[in-house]
Design a protein around this motif. Structure first.
Motif, PDB file in Angstrom:
ATOM      1  N   THR A  24       0.805  -1.217   0.000  1.00 37.29           N
ATOM      2  CA  THR A  24       0.000   0.000   0.000  1.00 37.29           C
ATOM      3  C   THR A  24       0.847   1.280   0.000  1.00 37.29           C
ATOM      4  N   LYS A  28       2.114   2.241  -4.399  1.00 41.54           N
ATOM      5  CA  LYS A  28       1.508   3.431  -5.016  1.00 41.54           C
ATOM      6  C   LYS A  28       2.526   4.319  -5.728  1.00 41.54           C
ATOM      7  N   PRO A  33      -3.949   3.423  -8.115  1.00 37.25           N
ATOM      8  CA  PRO A  33      -4.666   3.070  -6.879  1.00 37.25           C
ATOM      9  C   PRO A  33      -5.482   1.776  -6.971  1.00 37.25           C
ATOM     10  N   VAL A  36      -3.062  -1.166  -6.773  1.00 34.94           N
ATOM     11  CA  VAL A  36      -2.594  -1.359  -5.395  1.00 34.94           C
ATOM     12  C   VAL A  36      -3.685  -2.023  -4.562  1.00 34.94           C
TER      13      VAL A  36
END
Length: 165
Positions: A24, A28, A33, A36
């Motif tokens: 996380t 990124k 997003p 991830v």
């Protein structure tokens, strides 16, 4: 100062947390997003990590003097590296290099011809510095989300010549 040692079952909860934090916080930097998010959903729980680390592979952890795990990796019997993750707080500080070196030393001691793995964008950069070569980019989907990684490998010795009967 960190020490590299072999995995113990009690390390698994910390490893799960490191995996999720790395995906996380560091993921990124190179992935979108939604990529991830689906990658994070693949985080193995402590029981699964314990099972994997006891399936015949060799697991290694980098620990602080108080035995807190800050990075971990593994080597499967065929030279595959499935895990190589660092807590974001230590990423880029040199902690992963001796961890990787322990993995490679094990591969050499086991007389493996090569090591290989599927590397994220971030892991690829590190592994290229350690002598790995990109075999190919792998594009695939996880839960309907397009994502990619790289098949990479490092020869530890020349391939054996085929024997002729």
């Amino acid at each position: 100062m960190t020490t590299i040692r072999q995995f113990k079952d009690s390390d698994a909860p910390q490893m799960t947390a490191i995996y999720l934090r790395a995906v996380t916080a560091l993921g990124k930097l190179r992935y979108q997003p939604e990529q991830v998010a689906v990658w994070a959903k693949l985080t193995p729980d402590a029981d699964r990590l314990t099972e994997l680390m006891n399936d015949g592979r060799t697991g290694f952890v980098a620990v602080t003097p108080d035995d807190t795990v800050v990075a971990f990796g593994d080597l499967e019997a065929d030279g595959h590296i499935h895990f190589l993750y660092a807590d974001p707080d230590v990423a880029g500080t040199g902690v992963v290099s001796p961890l990787y070196d322990a993995i490679e030393a094990k591969a050499i001691a086991d007389n493996l011809g090569k090591m290989y793995c599927e590397a994220s964008e971030l892991a690829k950069s590190f592994l290229l510095k350690k002598g790995f070569k990109v075999v190919e980019r792998r594009d695939f989907e996880v839960a309907g989300v397009a994502i990619h990684n790289y098949a990479v490998e490092k020869r530890l010795r020349a391939p054996s010549a085929p024997t002729v009967a």
